[in-house]
Design an enzyme around this catalytic site. Structure first.
Site, PDB file in Angstrom:
ATOM      1  CG  ASN A  14      -1.964   1.065   1.184  1.00 29.48           C
ATOM      2  OD1 ASN A  14      -1.873   2.038   0.420  1.00 29.48           O
ATOM      3  ND2 ASN A  14      -2.980   0.935   2.023  1.00 29.48           N
ATOM      4  NE  ARG A  96      -5.841   2.488  -1.052  1.00 32.50           N
ATOM      5  CZ  ARG A  96      -5.722   3.679  -0.460  1.00 32.50           C
ATOM      6  NH1 ARG A  96      -4.633   3.966   0.218  1.00 32.50           N
ATOM      7  NH2 ARG A  96      -6.673   4.562  -0.565  1.00 32.50           N
ATOM      8  CG  HIS A 184     -11.433   6.044   0.878  1.00 27.26           C
ATOM      9  ND1 HIS A 184     -11.962   7.290   1.138  1.00 27.26           N
ATOM     10  CD2 HIS A 184     -10.093   6.164   1.078  1.00 27.26           C
ATOM     11  CE1 HIS A 184     -10.996   8.132   1.479  1.00 27.26           C
ATOM     12  NE2 HIS A 184      -9.851   7.472   1.461  1.00 27.26           N
ATOM     13  NE  ARG A 244      -6.314  13.942   0.092  1.00 32.07           N
ATOM     14  CZ  ARG A 244      -6.583  12.638  -0.021  1.00 32.07           C
ATOM     15  NH1 ARG A 244      -7.335  12.209  -1.017  1.00 32.07           N
ATOM     16  NH2 ARG A 244      -6.116  11.783   0.863  1.00 32.07           N
ATOM     17  CD  GLU A 384      -7.759   0.976   2.888  1.00 32.83           C
ATOM     18  OE1 GLU A 384      -8.251   1.845   2.160  1.00 32.83           O
ATOM     19  OE2 GLU A 384      -6.777   1.184   3.643  1.00 32.83           O
TER      20      GLU A 384
END
Length: 397
Positions: A14, A96, A184, A244, A384
């Site tokens: 990842n 990922r 996501h 962000r 994940e």
């Protein structure tokens, strides 16, 4: 975590701009374990003191070259994995990958052609996409025999109805691929698997998952499928995040460029790296740190208030799309660990009949709603890496 070495593993990478997380899963087990056999991370890539930390307690400061620190960090990880595994084979490496474009609704076997295609999505996910591709390219060069699988954060949202994918731009923009993709997805796919196990039919009904971390988004699900989400064409959309901006009036961007004279690069730096909690507070992108000083610093208090307000507003919008709400789930770093943030969000949703058990919330329990709450409120850690390992194993089987 099992101490006995497995007969084969799936490795998961990842990759972010300054960190690489890695995990090894037992690929020889009858059913893929949800917890990794071993793993770790390299943090601070590009900084003065990058570190390697592993699940067995290793914490070592690294020396990475200035020319290619990311390549050097990948080499450190390969060496650490090789030392840990010995003769145990790596069956595949799952990556990922944040953006898979309009066509990739399933994991993809990585080769030179796939790598070239995925480079075209770098402008849509500049914080993550280049680094995952760099790892793939290095492995293709050094271990062309080792299968690699790209697992896409956008794939889970391919179930979005067209009306949720469309942007109100000229039709030609849709034909060129300008649409809402959602992100996501590996996190939300995990929730679609684990929530029915824990909450039964409630999770198959009108379910809303809040993935709140340094990047943040919401996903509305029905029947375990994505029907609406807050991130759109890029990972800048939707909720206010650590650095962000989230959803923003495009007129503000025109003003910054036409009136204040910022160029495209400067605007991009502002939107991705200088906005959100950090930009408003001027102190930190971490809610935990802002909570500690909000009483003395009005800007920190304002940043937290805006962060919560944007989440409450977007939850209200998605509840309208769902036609009600049966289950609200918090996940990811902030969602799993910041009880005060959860409490403020739920307080803003009192009109829906939500009520917290403050003790359960403080303990980060699996169910944090009060018995009288009209909607169950839950906390569910995300996973994940397991989803990526599972996808890779399924593709190669």
């Amino acid at each position: 975590m099992s101490l006995a070495a497995p007969q084969a593993v799936i490795a998961v990478l990842n990759c972010g701009s300054s960190s690489i997380k890695f995990a090894l899963f037992d690929a020889a087990a009858a059913e893929l374990p949800r917890q990794p056999w071993w793993g770790g991370k390299v943090e601070g890539i590009g900084s003065a003191r990058p570190r390697l930390q592993t699940a067995d307690g290793l914490d070592r400061v690294l020396t990475l070259g200035e020319a290619q620190p990311y390549h050097d960090a990948l080499a450190v990880i390969r060496e650490a994995i090789a030392a840990r595994l010995g003769a145990v084979p790596v069956r595949a490496v799952a990556h990922r990958v944040v953006h898979g474009g309009a066509h990739h609704a399933a994991p993809l076997r990585v080769d030179a052609a796939a790598l070239a295609e995925l480079r075209g999505f770098i402008p849509l996910a500049p914080l993550h996409q280049p680094f995952a591709l760099e790892a793939m390219e290095v492995l293709l060069q050094q271990r062309p025999d080792l299968p690699q699988v790209a697992c896409f954060d956008t794939a889970f949202h391919h179930t979005l109805p067209q009306v949720e994918q469309m942007l109100p731009l000229p039709w030609s923009a849709w034909e060129r691929g300008l649409r809402r993709y959602g992100f996501h997805g590996l996190s939300y796919e995990y929730q679609s698997i684990v929530l029915p196990e824990r909450h039964g039919e409630l999770a198959r009904g009108r379910c809303l998952v809040a993935h709140l971390g340094s990047g943040a988004s919401l996903c509305a699900m029905q029947g375990g499928r994505s029907v609406a989400t807050t991130m759109g064409f890029s990972a800048l959309d939707g909720l206010m995040m650590g650095t962000r901006c989230g959803a923003l009036d495009p007129g503000a961007l025109l003003y910054l460029m036409e009136i204040e004279g910022l160029d495209v690069h400067e605007v991009g730096q502002m939107l991705y790296h200088q906005s959100g909690l950090l930009g408003v507070s001027g102190r930190s992108a971490e809610p935990r740190e802002l909570l500690a000083i909000e009483a003395e610093d009005p800007r920190c208090a304002a940043a937290l208030a805006l962060f919560v307000r944007r989440i409450v507003r977007e939850i209200g919008a998605l509840v309208a799309v769902l036609g009600g709400l049966d289950l609200l789930v918090f996940t990811a770093g902030i969602g799993e660990h910041q009880a005060e943030v959860r409490s403020r969000i739920v307080a803003g949703l009192g009109f829906l009949g939500l009520a917290l058990d403050e003790g359960a919330n403080a303990r980060n329990e699996a169910v944090i709603s009060a018995p009288a709450s009209a909607v169950r409120v839950a906390v569910e850690p995300t996973n994940e890496e397991w989803v990526a390992a599972r996808q890779a194993l399924q593709l190669l089987s």
